[in-house]
Design a protein around this motif. Structure first.
Motif, PDB file in Angstrom:
ATOM      1  N   LEU A   1       1.013  -1.181   0.037  1.00 60.50           N
ATOM      2  CA  LEU A   1       0.048  -0.117  -0.043  1.00 60.50           C
ATOM      3  C   LEU A   1       0.531   1.494  -0.371  1.00 60.50           C
ATOM      4  O   LEU A   1       0.002   2.506  -0.457  1.00 60.50           O
ATOM      5  CB  LEU A   1      -0.771  -0.249   0.918  1.00 60.50           C
ATOM      6  CG  LEU A   1      -2.100  -0.591   1.430  1.00 60.50           C
ATOM      7  CD1 LEU A   1      -2.560  -0.663   2.284  1.00 60.50           C
ATOM      8  CD2 LEU A   1      -3.142  -0.191  -0.107  1.00 60.50           C
ATOM      9  N   LYS A   2       1.971   1.510   0.709  1.00 60.91           N
ATOM     10  CA  LYS A   2       2.666   2.173   0.937  1.00 60.91           C
ATOM     11  C   LYS A   2       3.579   2.411  -0.824  1.00 60.91           C
ATOM     12  O   LYS A   2       3.749   3.271  -0.936  1.00 60.91           O
ATOM     13  CB  LYS A   2       4.129   2.681   2.130  1.00 60.91           C
ATOM     14  CG  LYS A   2       3.573   2.234   3.333  1.00 60.91           C
ATOM     15  CD  LYS A   2       4.949   1.927   4.039  1.00 60.91           C
ATOM     16  CE  LYS A   2       4.326   2.144   5.311  1.00 60.91           C
ATOM     17  NZ  LYS A   2       4.818   1.512   7.035  1.00 60.91           N
ATOM     18  N   GLU A   3       3.943   1.803  -1.073  1.00 57.90           N
ATOM     19  CA  GLU A   3       4.698   1.620  -1.956  1.00 57.90           C
ATOM     20  C   GLU A   3       3.730   1.899  -3.905  1.00 57.90           C
ATOM     21  O   GLU A   3       4.405   2.534  -4.141  1.00 57.90           O
ATOM     22  CB  GLU A   3       5.038  -0.069  -2.618  1.00 57.90           C
ATOM     23  CG  GLU A   3       6.835  -0.132  -3.392  1.00 57.90           C
ATOM     24  CD  GLU A   3       6.804  -0.845  -3.705  1.00 57.90           C
ATOM     25  OE1 GLU A   3       7.980  -0.895  -3.788  1.00 57.90           O
ATOM     26  OE2 GLU A   3       6.302  -2.140  -2.859  1.00 57.90           O
ATOM     27  N   VAL A   4       2.305   1.531  -3.294  1.00 60.09           N
ATOM     28  CA  VAL A   4       1.002   1.990  -3.987  1.00 60.09           C
ATOM     29  C   VAL A   4       1.310   3.743  -4.230  1.00 60.09           C
ATOM     30  O   VAL A   4       1.281   4.065  -5.108  1.00 60.09           O
ATOM     31  CB  VAL A   4       0.464   0.861  -4.019  1.00 60.09           C
ATOM     32  CG1 VAL A   4      -1.308   1.794  -4.756  1.00 60.09           C
ATOM     33  CG2 VAL A   4      -0.322  -0.152  -4.778  1.00 60.09           C
ATOM     34  N   ASP A   5       1.192   4.055  -3.213  1.00 59.08           N
ATOM     35  CA  ASP A   5       0.815   5.248  -2.954  1.00 59.08           C
ATOM     36  C   ASP A   5       2.006   6.176  -3.416  1.00 59.08           C
ATOM     37  O   ASP A   5       1.917   6.951  -4.194  1.00 59.08           O
ATOM     38  CB  ASP A   5       0.756   5.849  -1.294  1.00 59.08           C
ATOM     39  CG  ASP A   5       0.398   7.023  -1.519  1.00 59.08           C
ATOM     40  OD1 ASP A   5      -0.335   7.476  -2.073  1.00 59.08           O
ATOM     41  OD2 ASP A   5       0.931   8.104  -0.295  1.00 59.08           O
ATOM     42  N   ARG A   6       3.509   6.054  -3.259  1.00 62.99           N
ATOM     43  CA  ARG A   6       4.535   6.222  -4.083  1.00 62.99           C
ATOM     44  C   ARG A   6       4.115   6.079  -5.324  1.00 62.99           C
ATOM     45  O   ARG A   6       4.651   7.083  -6.261  1.00 62.99           O
ATOM     46  CB  ARG A   6       5.991   5.638  -3.439  1.00 62.99           C
ATOM     47  CG  ARG A   6       6.881   6.574  -2.578  1.00 62.99           C
ATOM     48  CD  ARG A   6       7.747   5.834  -1.979  1.00 62.99           C
ATOM     49  NE  ARG A   6       8.054   4.623  -2.778  1.00 62.99           N
ATOM     50  CZ  ARG A   6       8.228   3.409  -1.694  1.00 62.99           C
ATOM     51  NH1 ARG A   6       7.394   3.813  -0.476  1.00 62.99           N
ATOM     52  NH2 ARG A   6       8.809   2.421  -2.353  1.00 62.99           N
ATOM     53  N   GLU A   7       3.873   5.346  -5.939  1.00 66.34           N
ATOM     54  CA  GLU A   7       4.164   4.508  -7.461  1.00 66.34           C
ATOM     55  C   GLU A   7       3.100   5.996  -8.101  1.00 66.34           C
ATOM     56  O   GLU A   7       3.307   6.619  -9.326  1.00 66.34           O
ATOM     57  CB  GLU A   7       3.436   3.448  -7.985  1.00 66.34           C
ATOM     58  CG  GLU A   7       5.690   1.617  -7.205  1.00 66.34           C
ATOM     59  CD  GLU A   7       6.144   2.539  -8.743  1.00 66.34           C
ATOM     60  OE1 GLU A   7       6.257   2.540  -9.669  1.00 66.34           O
ATOM     61  OE2 GLU A   7       7.134   1.827  -7.133  1.00 66.34           O
ATOM     62  N   LYS A   8       1.788   5.833  -7.423  1.00 69.13           N
ATOM     63  CA  LYS A   8       0.819   6.490  -7.848  1.00 69.13           C
ATOM     64  C   LYS A   8       0.738   7.873  -7.726  1.00 69.13           C
ATOM     65  O   LYS A   8       1.179   8.610  -9.547  1.00 69.13           O
ATOM     66  CB  LYS A   8      -0.302   6.056  -7.130  1.00 69.13           C
ATOM     67  CG  LYS A   8      -1.422   6.985  -7.599  1.00 69.13           C
ATOM     68  CD  LYS A   8      -2.555   6.649  -6.671  1.00 69.13           C
ATOM     69  CE  LYS A   8      -2.439   6.552  -5.212  1.00 69.13           C
ATOM     70  NZ  LYS A   8      -3.756   7.138  -4.503  1.00 69.13           N
ATOM     71  N   ARG A   9       2.261   8.699  -7.417  1.00 74.51           N
ATOM     72  CA  ARG A   9       2.272  10.137  -7.174  1.00 74.51           C
ATOM     73  C   ARG A   9       3.067   9.403  -8.276  1.00 74.51           C
ATOM     74  O   ARG A   9       2.860  11.207  -9.055  1.00 74.51           O
ATOM     75  CB  ARG A   9       2.742  10.464  -5.854  1.00 74.51           C
ATOM     76  CG  ARG A   9       1.424  10.562  -4.917  1.00 74.51           C
ATOM     77  CD  ARG A   9       2.633  11.589  -3.174  1.00 74.51           C
ATOM     78  NE  ARG A   9       2.157   9.957  -2.679  1.00 74.51           N
ATOM     79  CZ  ARG A   9       3.332   9.980  -1.753  1.00 74.51           C
ATOM     80  NH1 ARG A   9       4.337  10.656  -1.740  1.00 74.51           N
ATOM     81  NH2 ARG A   9       2.779   9.221  -0.762  1.00 74.51           N
TER      82      ARG A   9
END
Length: 135
Positions: free
Chosen positions: A40-48
């Protein structure tokens, strides 16, 4: 007496595999929860990162389109009026310039949106799977 003591041992024997299974299930659940949090943390970073990349690509393409249209119009007019080229020759030169610029844009945009996606999550899942399987 031997029957009751035999039943107690049998119940304990049945209880041990259930306790072990319960512990293993708890461990697997805990590890998967950890991986989900990391993901979830990584998805947020990737999304940004992807949103910023797409916005920059869009802004760059719009600015480049405006500059290209002005430059291409000036180039075609210069080739036809000043250099004496025909309209077909001038338009072919215009198309070649468009191909070069679009190639550059696609290359830069492709680099910005290139994977790998969720590398920490994938690495963690690989390690966990190997540890559980025993490899």
């Amino acid at each position: 007496m031997t029957e009751s003591s035999g039943n107690g041992r049998e119940e304990r024997r049945r209880g041990l595999p259930l306790e072990a299974a319960s512990r293993i299930t708890g461990l697997v659940t805990s590890v998967m929860d950890l991986h989900v949090r990391i993901a979830l943390k990584e998805v947020d970073r990737e999304k940004r990162r992807l949103i910023v990349g797409v916005l920059l690509l869009g802004g760059g393409m719009a600015a480049l389109l405006a500059a290209l249209l002005a430059a291409e119009l000036a180039l075609v007019l210069w080739l036809v009026l000043i250099q004496g080229w025909g309209w077909i020759q001038a338009l072919l030169a215009w198309a070649a310039a468009n191909l070069v610029f679009s190639g550059i844009l696609l290359r830069v945009g492709g680099q910005l949106t290139k994977g790998p996606y969720l590398p920490e999550t994938m690495a963690g899942l690989t390690k966990t799977t190997r540890a559980l399987v025993g490899r």
